[in-house]
Design a protein around this motif. Structure first.
Motif, mmCIF file in Angstrom:
data_model
loop_
_atom_site.group_PDB
_atom_site.id
_atom_site.type_symbol
_atom_site.label_atom_id
_atom_site.label_comp_id
_atom_site.label_asym_id
_atom_site.label_seq_id
_atom_site.Cartn_x
_atom_site.Cartn_y
_atom_site.Cartn_z
ATOM 1 N N THR A 1 -44.483 42.474 -42.419
ATOM 2 C CA THR A 1 -45.755 41.840 -42.727
ATOM 3 C C THR A 1 -46.274 41.064 -41.524
ATOM 4 O O THR A 1 -47.460 40.919 -41.334
ATOM 5 N N PHE A 2 -45.347 40.567 -40.706
ATOM 6 C CA PHE A 2 -45.788 39.841 -39.538
ATOM 7 C C PHE A 2 -46.424 40.766 -38.513
ATOM 8 O O PHE A 2 -47.397 40.417 -37.872
ATOM 9 N N PHE A 3 -45.845 41.938 -38.385
ATOM 10 C CA PHE A 3 -46.291 42.776 -37.287
ATOM 11 C C PHE A 3 -47.469 43.661 -37.638
ATOM 12 O O PHE A 3 -48.236 44.014 -36.783
ATOM 13 N N SER A 4 -47.587 43.986 -38.915
ATOM 14 C CA SER A 4 -48.617 44.960 -39.257
ATOM 15 C C SER A 4 -50.034 44.490 -38.900
ATOM 16 O O SER A 4 -50.818 45.275 -38.404
ATOM 17 N N PRO A 5 -50.391 43.220 -39.136
ATOM 18 C CA PRO A 5 -51.759 42.840 -38.761
ATOM 19 C C PRO A 5 -51.977 42.841 -37.253
ATOM 20 O O PRO A 5 -53.091 42.948 -36.797
ATOM 21 N N GLU A 6 -50.900 42.766 -36.521
ATOM 22 C CA GLU A 6 -51.005 42.768 -35.070
ATOM 23 C C GLU A 6 -51.309 44.158 -34.529
ATOM 24 O O GLU A 6 -51.636 44.316 -33.372
ATOM 25 N N LYS A 7 -51.199 45.140 -35.404
ATOM 26 C CA LYS A 7 -51.397 46.499 -34.945
ATOM 27 C C LYS A 7 -52.848 46.700 -34.532
ATOM 28 O O LYS A 7 -53.762 46.268 -35.217
ATOM 29 N N VAL A 8 -53.002 47.376 -33.420
ATOM 30 C CA VAL A 8 -54.354 47.592 -32.937
ATOM 31 C C VAL A 8 -55.029 48.633 -33.802
ATOM 32 O O VAL A 8 -54.553 49.759 -33.945
ATOM 33 N N HIS A 9 -56.108 48.231 -34.386
ATOM 34 C CA HIS A 9 -56.844 49.154 -35.237
ATOM 35 C C HIS A 9 -57.823 49.955 -34.389
ATOM 36 O O HIS A 9 -58.041 51.132 -34.625
ATOM 37 N N GLY A 10 -58.402 49.324 -33.428
ATOM 38 C CA GLY A 10 -59.344 50.028 -32.586
ATOM 39 C C GLY A 10 -59.670 49.221 -31.354
ATOM 40 O O GLY A 10 -59.251 48.084 -31.205
ATOM 41 N N VAL A 11 -60.395 49.852 -30.497
ATOM 42 C CA VAL A 11 -60.702 49.217 -29.217
ATOM 43 C C VAL A 11 -62.211 49.259 -29.018
ATOM 44 O O VAL A 11 -62.857 50.272 -29.263
ATOM 45 N N VAL A 12 -62.757 48.128 -28.619
ATOM 46 C CA VAL A 12 -64.191 48.065 -28.340
ATOM 47 C C VAL A 12 -64.357 47.595 -26.905
ATOM 48 O O VAL A 12 -63.754 46.606 -26.506
ATOM 49 N N ALA A 13 -65.119 48.342 -26.159
ATOM 50 C CA ALA A 13 -65.302 47.979 -24.766
ATOM 51 C C ALA A 13 -66.693 47.413 -24.561
ATOM 52 O O ALA A 13 -67.667 47.863 -25.161
ATOM 53 N N LEU A 14 -66.734 46.399 -23.732
ATOM 54 C CA LEU A 14 -67.996 45.726 -23.452
ATOM 55 C C LEU A 14 -68.262 45.880 -21.969
ATOM 56 O O LEU A 14 -67.425 45.537 -21.139
ATOM 57 N N ASP A 15 -69.435 46.420 -21.632
ATOM 58 C CA ASP A 15 -69.761 46.658 -20.232
ATOM 59 C C ASP A 15 -71.014 45.911 -19.880
ATOM 60 O O ASP A 15 -72.088 46.210 -20.363
ATOM 61 N N MET A 16 -70.866 44.916 -19.084
ATOM 62 C CA MET A 16 -72.088 44.268 -18.606
ATOM 63 C C MET A 16 -71.892 43.996 -17.129
ATOM 64 O O MET A 16 -72.280 42.967 -16.609
ATOM 65 N N ASN A 17 -71.234 44.974 -16.532
ATOM 66 C CA ASN A 17 -70.663 44.917 -15.201
ATOM 67 C C ASN A 17 -69.300 44.242 -15.236
ATOM 68 O O ASN A 17 -68.330 44.879 -14.880
ATOM 69 N N PRO A 18 -69.162 43.009 -15.700
ATOM 70 C CA PRO A 18 -67.793 42.681 -16.072
ATOM 71 C C PRO A 18 -67.434 43.596 -17.237
ATOM 72 O O PRO A 18 -68.164 43.627 -18.220
ATOM 73 N N SER A 19 -66.383 44.323 -17.080
ATOM 74 C CA SER A 19 -66.029 45.246 -18.161
ATOM 75 C C SER A 19 -64.796 44.710 -18.888
ATOM 76 O O SER A 19 -63.771 44.465 -18.272
#
Lengths: 247, 465
Positions: free
Chosen positions: B74-92
């Motif tokens: 139960t501790f680790f499951s919420p830590e699992k990466v569900h997805g990745v969102v990338a933000l690009d405004m030159n700093p990426s």
């Protein structure tokens, strides 16, 4: 292995046969036999006294010797599983008696003997009470020796008292049934031999002569064996303690 | 009260034999000696229940192990990466989020991105995605790491994008940010493997797309070059926009217009999906589908032409006068039903055209667009500008009476024209003032607001008379 079994049987036979011969009046063999078993007598005495026994000095040893002789005279096949087992018990009893006696005498002969003690002795009730206490102490000591003996015996069967306690039936009826089985085993010469030789219950024959199911017997195997030993050996004090139940 | 002879003394218990042949495990009495008759208490039954029966030990052990391990799960499951969102405004930056769309970890694709994250110093962890992105944008704007123009590319895997992602609906969220900052949002839904590959070369997905495309096109570009370039620069270099590399339904563009003088903000959300639904030719494809493009070289010929055209259009549009745009705009903003019948060639150009027109439109005081656009923002902006006029008109009491009549006329006209109800409702109070303004002042300082009423109906003219 078969050879060893055969040999063992033969030897036990000889001990019992020798004892029987001595009982017939073979005094030559008697001396030889006693001499042969001096180590055994010493060992048994040492167990009771919990110290090393010197054959030349210790009073306890002579008491033990006499006890051994008594055992030879008294032994019969219905007293205990083997002569040595029986002899060991007799020696323990006698030695304990002797030690107690000595202690009492020491008290009476004590240098610290005072008037107060004397006065106490005059009180009949107190004297009676002290006698009772003394008797109880003696009984306890004897029982302890018997219990130790029983533990040794059970050890030969690979049984510990804890296991017996775990298997001991809670209900009185059940226990009485077990006692019945044990009595059947002890009273039947064949069963007794089987038990002592093979160190297990003669299941097949038992199930034939007893209405109880094999499973019940097996479940309480250790308890039954213990009861058999208690009945079989010359445990006077233990049997006395259980007399209400056994009879 | 039970009595028995002590048969055996153990460390924790003793065995007692009762007069009735029962062997019992009893509570240990240290004073008692073997052979002694004692009063005993049965050993508590639950003392060592595990050892009582070996058959129980296995399930018991298993149960204990499960109990021990389960909290770990139960501790680790919420830590699992569900997805990745990338933000690009030159700093990426890359945000890894869990199922609740809360940020688990952040990652900077390039140096500026890492700088930005350093400045934020772990503040983003554990926050909901939308607030983390907001914070990152705020920080980026505040520290002026961000390059102009302020295009923010948000890329996320296809499956990640749903209503939950931003805590509210995407449009609302974008709007709320654009209320605060002057930024353009381009949101891309990418396939997951693109994200993964991008991550492998430590390139933000958008740049990765551009880079890939450039390489395929035969340009020679180094990854490291791409890393620190702004997306706009890369687009300039390669001559292609990211939006062009993806299938339109995966692209959402929303732009703000910022006119400093009037503080007019305007955002448009183009639903390209709707626009292009019925087009016969699919003009844009995700890069990895290029193989198919090669196979269907003939078909693609057309597409290539279109793209070229669109680019031409783009350049033309940029140069073209506002009048030219005003011609096209109404049509663009009409609903899809009208739009669908149009030729597909127009669409790319419209997209571009719009972008450029917005910039120019702001300069031109929104004249042409106010009419056609049914955008809320537009109205709001108008209202704002008109509100200024209002105060003016109140100062002049004369203008009011005449203004009233104007308003009526206005309303009526609006109704006739079938303009959006929104405008009609929100406008009246203001338009009154506006016209008043126009009358009383003659030449208001902001021609845009003055132009509005005339633009909306041409009716105020009547009212004036």
């Amino acid at each position: 292995m078969l050879k060893r079994l055969m040999y063992k049987e033969k030897e036990t036979d000889t001990i019992e046969q020798t004892v029987a011969a001595i009982q017939e009046g073979d005094s030559e063999q008697e001396n030889l036999f006693i001499e042969q078993y001096i180590p055994f007598i010493r060992k048994t005495t040492a167990k009771v006294c919990k110290r090393y026994i010197r054959t030349s000095e210790d009073e306890e040893f002579s008491v033990a010797l006499m006890a051994f002789n008594e055992a030879i005279k008294q032994y019969s096949s219905n007293k205990g599983s083997s002569f040595l087992s029986f002899a060991s018990l007799v020696i323990r009893r006698r030695v304990i008696d002797y030690i107690r006696q000595e202690q009492r005498r020491r008290v009476t002969l004590s240098i610290d003997f005072t008037e107060e003690d004397k006065e106490n002795m005059e009180n009949l009730a107190e004297v009676q009470a002290s006698f009772k206490e003394y008797k109880e102490i003696i009984e306890t000591e004897h029982r302890r020796e018997e219990i130790l003996h029983l533990q040794e015996k059970l050890g030969e069967f690979g049984i510990s008292l804890s296991e017996v306690a775990a298997q001991s039936p809670k209900h009185q009826d059940a226990r009485e049934n077990m006692l019945e089985i044990a009595q059947v085993v002890v009273s039947n010469e064949k069963f007794k031999e089987f038990l002592l030789e093979k160190q297990r219950l003669p299941m097949k024959e038992l199930t034939k002569s007893i209405s109880m199911s094999r499973k019940t017997i097996e479940r309480n195997r250790k308890y039954i064996i213990t009861l058999c030993l208690v009945l079989l050996e010359d445990y006077r004090y233990l049997q006395d303690y259980l007399k209400e139940w056994v009879s | 009260m039970k009595k028995g002879v002590v048969m055996e003394k153990n460390k924790r218990y003793m065995i007692v034999m009762t007069g009735k042949g029962e062997f019992v495990r009893a509570r240990l009495n240290r004073k008692a000696e073997v052979g002694e008759e004692v009063v005993y208490m049965p050993a508590s039954f639950f003392q060592y229940p595990i050892y009582k029966n070996k058959a129980y030990s296995l399930p018991l052990t298993a149960g204990l192990i499960i109990l021990l391990v389960y909290p770990g799960f139960t501790f680790f499951s919420p830590e699992k990466v569900h997805g990745v969102v990338a933000l690009d405004m030159n700093p990426s930056i890359e945000f890894s989020v869990d199922e609740e769309f809360e940020v688990i970890s952040v990652y900077g694709y390039n140096e500026k991105g890492r700088d930005l994250l350093d400045e934020l110093d772990g503040q983003l962890d554990g926050r909901p995605l939308y607030s983390a992105v907001e914070a990152a944008i705020e920080q980026g704007l505040g520290s002026e790491i961000m390059a102009e123009p302020r295009d923010i590319y948000i890329s996320s895997p296809l499956n990640l994008f749903d209503e939950m992602t931003w805590g509210e609906s995407y449009e609302d969220w974008i709007e709320s940010i654009q209320d605060e900052f002057t930024v353009n949002f381009i949101t891309l839904s990418l396939e997951e493997h693109i994200m993964r590959e991008a991550r492998e070369v430590s390139l933000s997905p958008v740049k990765f797309l551009l880079f890939n495309d450039a390489v395929n096109e035969g340009h020679t570009i180094e990854i490291n070059e791409v890393k620190n370039e702004t997306i706009n620069n890369i687009q300039g270099d390669t001559g292609k926009e990211v939006t062009a590399l993806l299938s339109p339904e995966n692209v959402k563009v929303s732009r703000t217009n910022h006119s400093i003088a009037q503080k007019e903000k305007r955002a448009e959300t183009i639903n390209l999906d709707e626009l292009i639904n019925d087009t016969k030719v699919i003009s844009f494809q995700v890069p990895e589908q290029k193989e198919s493009e090669e196979n269907n070289a003939q078909q693609d010929h057309n597409e290539a032409d279109q793209e070229e055209k669109s680019e031409e259009n783009n350049s033309e549009e940029k140069n073209s006068s506002p009048a030219g745009k005003s011609d096209k705009h109404p049509s663009q903003n009409k609903n899809s039903s009208a739009e669908k019948s149009k030729k597909p060639e127009n669409h790319p150009s419209q997209l571009k055209e719009k972008n450029s027109s917005q910039n120019q439109g702001s300069k031109n005081g929104n004249k042409p667009e106010t009419k056609g656009n049914s955008n809320n923002n537009n109205n709001n902006n108008n209202n704002n500008s008109q509100g200024q006029g209002n105060t003016n008109s109140e100062q002049k009491s004369k203008g009011n009476s005449s203004g009233n009549s104007d308003k009526k006329g206005n309303n009526g006209n609006n109704g006739n024209k079938g303009n959006s109800g929104n405008k009609g409702n929100s406008a009246p109070g203001d338009s009154k003032g506006n016209t008043g303004n126009g009358q009383g002042k003659g030449a208001p300082p902001h021609s845009g607001s003055g132009g509005n009423p005339s633009g909306s109906g041409g009716n105020p003219g009547k009212g004036n008379k």
